[in-house]
Structure formats: C-alpha cells, structure tokens
Motif scaffolding. Structure first.
Motif, PDB file in Angstrom:
ATOM      1  N   ALA A 147       0.775  -1.011   0.069  1.00  0.00           N
ATOM      2  CA  ALA A 147      -0.398  -0.131  -0.085  1.00  0.00           C
ATOM      3  C   ALA A 147       0.991   0.925  -0.348  1.00  0.00           C
ATOM      4  N   PRO A 148       0.144   2.392  -0.507  1.00  0.00           N
ATOM      5  CA  PRO A 148       1.193   3.601  -1.353  1.00  0.00           C
ATOM      6  C   PRO A 148       1.053   4.371   0.589  1.00  0.00           C
ATOM      7  N   ALA A 149       2.004   5.102   1.509  1.00  0.00           N
ATOM      8  CA  ALA A 149       1.816   6.247   2.341  1.00  0.00           C
ATOM      9  C   ALA A 149       0.235   6.691   2.509  1.00  0.00           C
ATOM     10  N   VAL A 150      -0.206   6.978   1.771  1.00  0.00           N
ATOM     11  CA  VAL A 150      -1.754   7.208   1.622  1.00  0.00           C
ATOM     12  C   VAL A 150      -2.413   7.450   1.242  1.00  0.00           C
ATOM     13  N   PRO A 151      -3.763   7.488   1.575  1.00  0.00           N
ATOM     14  CA  PRO A 151      -4.759   7.323   0.231  1.00  0.00           C
ATOM     15  C   PRO A 151      -4.860   7.995  -0.745  1.00  0.00           C
ATOM     16  N   ARG A 152      -6.224   7.763  -1.230  1.00  0.00           N
ATOM     17  CA  ARG A 152      -6.472   7.927  -2.461  1.00  0.00           C
ATOM     18  C   ARG A 152      -7.107   9.417  -2.406  1.00  0.00           C
ATOM     19  N   PHE A 153      -6.979  10.166  -2.376  1.00  0.00           N
ATOM     20  CA  PHE A 153      -7.073  11.695  -2.848  1.00  0.00           C
ATOM     21  C   PHE A 153      -8.102  12.353  -3.787  1.00  0.00           C
ATOM     22  N   ASP A 154      -9.278  11.830  -3.887  1.00  0.00           N
ATOM     23  CA  ASP A 154     -10.064  12.214  -5.557  1.00  0.00           C
ATOM     24  C   ASP A 154      -9.363  14.013  -5.306  1.00  0.00           C
ATOM     25  N   VAL A 155      -9.911  15.238  -4.741  1.00  0.00           N
ATOM     26  CA  VAL A 155      -9.927  16.152  -4.934  1.00  0.00           C
ATOM     27  C   VAL A 155      -9.304  16.419  -2.692  1.00  0.00           C
ATOM     28  N   LEU A 156      -7.618  17.837  -3.436  1.00  0.00           N
ATOM     29  CA  LEU A 156      -7.681  17.948  -2.751  1.00  0.00           C
ATOM     30  C   LEU A 156      -6.960  19.787  -2.629  1.00  0.00           C
ATOM     31  N   LEU A 157      -8.074  20.210  -1.837  1.00  0.00           N
ATOM     32  CA  LEU A 157      -8.242  21.545  -1.947  1.00  0.00           C
ATOM     33  C   LEU A 157      -6.695  22.256  -1.231  1.00  0.00           C
ATOM     34  N   LEU A 158      -6.055  23.594  -1.370  1.00  0.00           N
ATOM     35  CA  LEU A 158      -5.273  24.605  -1.239  1.00  0.00           C
ATOM     36  C   LEU A 158      -5.249  25.948  -1.126  1.00  0.00           C
ATOM     37  N   GLY A 159      -5.438  26.659   0.134  1.00  0.00           N
ATOM     38  CA  GLY A 159      -5.340  28.297  -0.205  1.00  0.00           C
ATOM     39  C   GLY A 159      -3.813  28.497  -0.478  1.00  0.00           C
ATOM     40  N   LEU A 160      -3.620  29.925  -0.421  1.00  0.00           N
ATOM     41  CA  LEU A 160      -1.934  29.976  -1.220  1.00  0.00           C
ATOM     42  C   LEU A 160      -1.512  31.466  -0.354  1.00  0.00           C
TER      43      LEU A 160
END
Ligand SMILES: O=C(O)[C@H](O)[C@@H](O)[C@H](O)[C@H](O)COP(=O)(O)O
Length: 267
Positions: A147-160
């Motif tokens: 398994a990878p280190a993180v699960p599936r992220f379908d959408v990841l939001l970021l501010g700036l």
C-alpha cells in the motif's frame, strides 16, 4: 510530461467560494457514483473555509452521501483542540457539523493538548494516512504491504499565501524541502500561529485533482510566480501538481498578474 493545468477566473470572492463549492459537490457526486465513496482534503484559510460555508448553504449538498465522504486536512495549526485557530474546528463550524458526516471518516491532525509535540502529531497523522491506505489496498484485493503511504485523494484543496506558501509549506523552510515522508511538523511558521503540521509536497501531489483557490490582490504576485514554473523551494505553490488535473480557481484581483492568454473565464 504535459501537465493538465486549468486557470479559471471568477468575478468576486463570493462567486469564487460559491463556484468552488458547486464544483466540489459535483466532484464528490461523480466519484461516489463510480466508487461508492469519495475523499477530499480540506484547507484552512479564508477562501477554504468560505468554500465550506458555501457548500453548507447549497441545496445541491443534499445530493451527496456525506456519510461516505472521507475528510482529511492539508495542514493544521498545532494549538489546543478547542482553539478557534484550528482548521478542523473552523471546518466543523462551517460545514462538517451540519451535514451528517461519519466521524470515523473525519481525520483531524492532533492538537497540542492531545499529543506531546510536533513530531508526535506528524507521526500520528502519518499512521492515520497509512492505515487508510492499507484499508483501501486490501479492499482492492491488493496486499497491504504494498500500500502507498497515503490513501486516494480525489480532490485536494489548497489556499495560497502572499509568499506563495501552500498548506504549511513555506518558502525556503524545511517543510517544502521534505522528501520521502507524507507529513511534517512546522516550527516558526511565518504565518501565525507558529507551530503547525502539514502534508508534504510528496503527499499533496498524490491527489488526483489539486484545486488552488485564491482571492485578493495581495496574492496576485504569488499566483503569477506559482504559474511561472519557479522552483518550489522558493515558490511552494509552483510544486503542486495533481495526478490528473491542477486547477487554479481565482478571483479577479488574485488573477491580476496572470497572462490573459492563460486565463479561461468562468463567467
Ligand atoms: O492553515 C492555514 O493557514 C492554511 O492552510 C494556509 O495555507 C492558507 O490556506 C493560506 O495561508 C491562505 O490563507 P488566506 O486565504 O486566509 O489568506
């Protein structure tokens, strides 16, 4: 490798938040239709939280099975659990407390009155991510060891930030330089509060879609640099690339320094 980067302009902060909320609802519905569940990584900051408030006000929210949405956080302030500075608390007040989530699917980063220090908080979130990834891997009949280190992220939001920081990865600091780990502790953050926990760029870039949601004239220079392909150590936002798509969702003020030919007007 050609990257799928889309830049979309919105006439105001409020339209940006409402449109991002509509996109998020649609994205979660589409993924749930395919997989039965969906996963979103939330962000703190004014636009990130305003987007969650807009979801809470949207009648379309009722179409999503929120009990089958997995919520993660891109970063968190390392403060007491009840502190108003907590991204998790702001997200709960804005949306999560109002939509019937499955609390077992809401994965908060540890608070400073729950674990001893930043290293413990980073280790705890690393373990949460790994456990979720193993569960997904096993459900897909793959061996949990691979398994990878993180699960599936379908959408990841970021501010700036005005300095082009994303999550709590700040220019020239150790967090943006971290490799091979999914989560880091951040001390001496230039943006208060000073202690934070953050996904690394490695973890962020596993997301199938990354949406960088930005409003305000004070971010225009950072947006221009982020889109110009600068070195991520100096311009962290320029290092964010979703596996399938990276969207820059901007209000007019934040887009002031983006060349017109790169823009796709949304309304
Ligand atoms: O915890 C945080 O502070 C956020 O994750 C941070 O990355 C934020 O999104 C940007 O600093 C933009 O914040 P504003 O939209 O409030 O300027």
């Amino acid at each position: 490798m050609t990257r799928n980067v889309r830049i979309t302009l919105h006439p105001s902060f409020d339209v940006l938040a409402a449109t991002t909320a509509a996109r998020l609802i649609t994205r979660l519905l589409d993924v749930q239709g395919e997989r039965g569940e969906a996963t979103v990584v939330l962000t703190g900051g004014s636009v990130g939280i305003a987007t969650l408030k807009a979801v809470a006000q949207s009648p379309a929210r009722l179409a999503v099975d929120w009990a089958k949405v997995n919520f993660w956080f891109g970063d968190e302030r390392f403060v007491p659990a009840a502190s108003p500075d907590r991204n998790a608390g702001q997200a709960a007040a804005a949306l999560l407390d109002h939509i019937g989530v499955d609390r077992a699917r809401v994965h908060e980063m540890a608070a400073s009155d729950v674990v001893a220090d930043l290293e413990a908080a980073a280790a705890d979130y690393t373990a949460q991510l790994a456990a979720a990834a193993r569960r997904e891997w096993e459900s897909d009949d793959d061996s949990p060891e691979s398994a990878p280190a993180v699960p599936r992220f379908d959408v990841l939001l970021l501010g700036l930030g005005p300095d082009a920081h994303i999550a709590s990865l700040f220019p020239e600091m150790s967090g943006i330089r971290s490799q091979g780990v999914p989560v880091v502790g951040v001390a001496n953050s230039p943006k208060p509060p000073p202690w934070r926990v953050s996904l690394t760029l490695d973890a962020i870039n596993t997301a199938l879609e990354i949406w960088i949601v930005v409003a305000g004239a004070d971010k225009a220079a950072a947006v221009g640099l982020g889109l110009a392909g600068a070195n991520p150590v100096q311009v962290p936002a320029s290092g964010a690339h979703g596996v399938n798509k990276t969207m820059w969702l901007l209000d007019q003020e934040a887009a002031a320094k983006v060349p017109e030919q790169l823009m796709r007007r949304d309304s």
